[in-house]
Each structure stands twice: as structure tokens, then as C-alpha cells.
Design a protein around this motif. Sequence first.
Motif, short mmCIF file in Angstrom:
data_model
loop_
_atom_site.label_atom_id
_atom_site.label_comp_id
_atom_site.label_asym_id
_atom_site.label_seq_id
_atom_site.Cartn_x
_atom_site.Cartn_y
_atom_site.Cartn_z
N LEU A 259 0.83 -1.21 0.00
CA LEU A 259 0.00 0.00 0.00
C LEU A 259 0.86 1.26 0.00
O LEU A 259 0.41 2.32 -0.42
CB LEU A 259 -0.93 0.01 1.22
N SER A 260 2.10 1.13 0.49
CA SER A 260 2.99 2.30 0.55
C SER A 260 4.14 2.16 -0.46
O SER A 260 5.23 2.70 -0.24
CB SER A 260 3.57 2.44 1.96
N ASP A 261 3.88 1.50 -1.58
CA ASP A 261 4.96 1.14 -2.50
C ASP A 261 5.70 2.35 -3.06
O ASP A 261 6.87 2.23 -3.42
CB ASP A 261 4.41 0.30 -3.66
N TYR A 262 5.08 3.51 -3.14
CA TYR A 262 5.75 4.69 -3.72
C TYR A 262 6.30 5.61 -2.63
O TYR A 262 6.69 6.75 -2.90
CB TYR A 262 4.76 5.44 -4.62
N VAL A 263 6.37 5.12 -1.40
CA VAL A 263 6.89 5.89 -0.28
C VAL A 263 8.30 5.41 0.03
O VAL A 263 8.52 4.24 0.33
CB VAL A 263 6.01 5.70 0.98
N LEU A 264 9.27 6.32 -0.09
CA LEU A 264 10.64 5.94 0.27
C LEU A 264 11.44 7.17 0.67
O LEU A 264 11.15 8.29 0.23
CB LEU A 264 11.34 5.19 -0.87
N GLY A 265 12.38 6.95 1.58
CA GLY A 265 13.21 8.03 2.09
C GLY A 265 12.46 9.00 2.98
O GLY A 265 12.88 10.13 3.17
N THR A 266 11.38 8.51 3.58
CA THR A 266 10.49 9.38 4.36
C THR A 266 10.49 8.96 5.82
O THR A 266 10.50 7.77 6.14
CB THR A 266 9.05 9.29 3.81
N THR A 267 10.46 9.94 6.71
CA THR A 267 10.23 9.67 8.13
C THR A 267 8.80 10.04 8.47
O THR A 267 8.36 11.17 8.22
CB THR A 267 11.18 10.49 9.02
N ILE A 268 8.07 9.08 9.02
CA ILE A 268 6.70 9.34 9.49
C ILE A 268 6.76 9.57 10.99
O ILE A 268 7.17 8.69 11.76
CB ILE A 268 5.77 8.16 9.16
N PHE A 269 6.35 10.74 11.42
CA PHE A 269 6.33 11.07 12.85
C PHE A 269 5.01 10.60 13.45
O PHE A 269 3.93 10.97 12.97
CB PHE A 269 6.51 12.58 13.05
N VAL A 270 5.11 9.78 14.47
CA VAL A 270 3.94 9.25 15.16
C VAL A 270 4.06 9.73 16.60
O VAL A 270 4.60 9.06 17.47
CB VAL A 270 3.88 7.71 15.08
N ASP A 271 3.59 10.95 16.84
CA ASP A 271 3.97 11.64 18.07
C ASP A 271 2.86 12.46 18.71
O ASP A 271 3.13 13.24 19.63
CB ASP A 271 5.17 12.55 17.79
N GLY A 272 1.62 12.32 18.23
CA GLY A 272 0.54 13.10 18.82
C GLY A 272 0.72 14.60 18.68
O GLY A 272 0.09 15.38 19.40
N GLY A 273 1.60 15.01 17.78
CA GLY A 273 1.83 16.44 17.55
C GLY A 273 3.01 17.02 18.32
O GLY A 273 3.20 18.25 18.32
N MET A 274 3.85 16.19 18.93
CA MET A 274 4.97 16.70 19.71
C MET A 274 5.88 17.60 18.88
O MET A 274 6.39 18.62 19.37
CB MET A 274 5.76 15.55 20.33
N THR A 275 6.10 17.24 17.62
CA THR A 275 6.98 18.04 16.78
C THR A 275 6.32 19.32 16.27
O THR A 275 6.93 20.07 15.50
CB THR A 275 7.49 17.22 15.59
#
Length: 284
Positions: A259-275
Motif C-alpha cells: 500500500l505504501s509502495d511509492y513511499v521511500l526516504g520518508t520519516t513518518i512522525f507518530v507523536d501526537g503532535g509533539m513536533t
Amino acid sequence: MSANPAAQTRSTAPPLSLPRLLTGQKALVTGANSGIGRAVAIAMGQAGADVIINYVSGDEAAQAAVEEIRQGGSKAIACKADVSSETEVAAMFRQIVEEFGSLDILVNNAGLQRDAHFEAMTLEQWNTVIGINLTGQFLCAREAIRLFERQGVVPQVSCAAGKIICMSSVHQEIPWAGHANYASSKGGIKLLMESLAQEVAPKRIRVNAIAPGAIRTPINTTAWSTQSAYDALMTLVPYGRIGEPEDIARVAVWLASDLSDYVLGTTIFVDGGMTLYPGFATGG
């Protein structure tokens, strides 16, 4: 959320069932006998993958994770190896090939903290954190890429020849006084992941990262185990709840799937909005 979320043991993440997105794939998760790694390994199994549980200590916990995955209908084994050791990592990958024949997914999760004020930090504390958190990801990714290159793309298994997920942290972006070794390792993971993604993308190998924020795990118990600590932590999280290992695991399954085959070199932040730096919500 309960009146005392710091004391509760039930997950605050919404209950969701995972579709079988990874059927027929083989996944190695490092540091997988507790915390985020365990949740990722269990989720990979629920999504249909056969799973290798890497760990360095805690035999019973590792075997318990293996049994939980097997009960869900996927194959699983435990593989004890120190990811900072080149010889142990090489031996682990030989075992994977012998027992599973191939590998499709690497989740580079193993990590630890050895906190100290900078002037008091020992070389051992520095080297231990860099060795596990950063060098360990290099060693495991190198072995995985060698294996992915030999296998190539197997269309009935996945669109990609292999997928690597590097577990980073919000501290690849947010400085963290008193934790210079940990923050340095995560900053290193960011550019290791991006450089590697750029290099191996033409070989149809996808490399991405997940950057968790405040997650309820054994590595940071003091940050959430009392009500006062939890309340202080929530001033950093706009979404108003602590993250759970399952929150990370679900993203990992998606990143490992086609499902994410075209996603690469990416950081996904899973942080509840901390950043989002919530201290600036009222103008700083």
C-alpha cells in the motif's frame, strides 16, 4: 481516557483489527521482545507475515512473543543476537535464510538509552548507545540489502525486493539536553535512512523511518508512571494522550506493505503532535 491514565494498563490506542497485508512475507524485527519492537512483531504476524523475533536478553519474553504470533496463524522464531556485533548479525541472517529461506522486511528497532549530563557522560555510555542505536541499524540493513539484492523482486510476494523500516525518534529533530548520545544516534539514523534510500531505490528496495514521540514503553517509565509525570508529559503532546506501542506497529505494517509502495526516504512522525512544538501555540 481514564481519570488516571498514568496508572492504567489498558491501551489508549483505538482497538483495530489488521488486514492481512503481509501474507507470504518474512519479517525480522530487532529488539522485539518488549515495547515497540514486540508490538511491531505481533502486528506483522497479525498482518500475515512470518516473523523473526530478535533480542539480546530476556529469553522468556522473546518466546512469549513467538507463541503469540504462532497462535495467530503465522510462523515465528526467536533469534538471540547483539545487533552491534558484526559476527552475531551475520550469524542471525544465516539462521534466517536456513529457517525461512528469504527475508522481505527488516524493522531496525533495537535501541536503548544511557542518559547523563554531557560533561559527566562516559565513553562507554556514548559508545553503547551509538553502537546499538546506529551501528546496529547499519549492520542489519547491510545484511538485509545483500539478501534483498540476491532475491530480487518476487511479484507474487511484494512489489519491492525488500523493505527496511528504521526506528528513529522525534529526537532526530528535537534537541534533548542530558541525552546527547541518544539524540545523536537518532539524528544519525535520519541521514543513514535517507542516504540508503537514495542509494538502493533503483534496486526496488524501499527504506523509510518511523519517529515515535512519547510512547508507553519500559525505556521511559519515569516519564508516564506517575500522575504528575504524565501530566507534565502531556504539556508536550497536543493530542492529549500518551502513544502506545500499537500506534507505531500499525504504521510499520502499512510501511512494510505494498500500500505504501511509492513511499521511500520518508520519516513518518507518530507523536501526537509533539513536533508541532506546542509551547508556541499561544505565541511562545
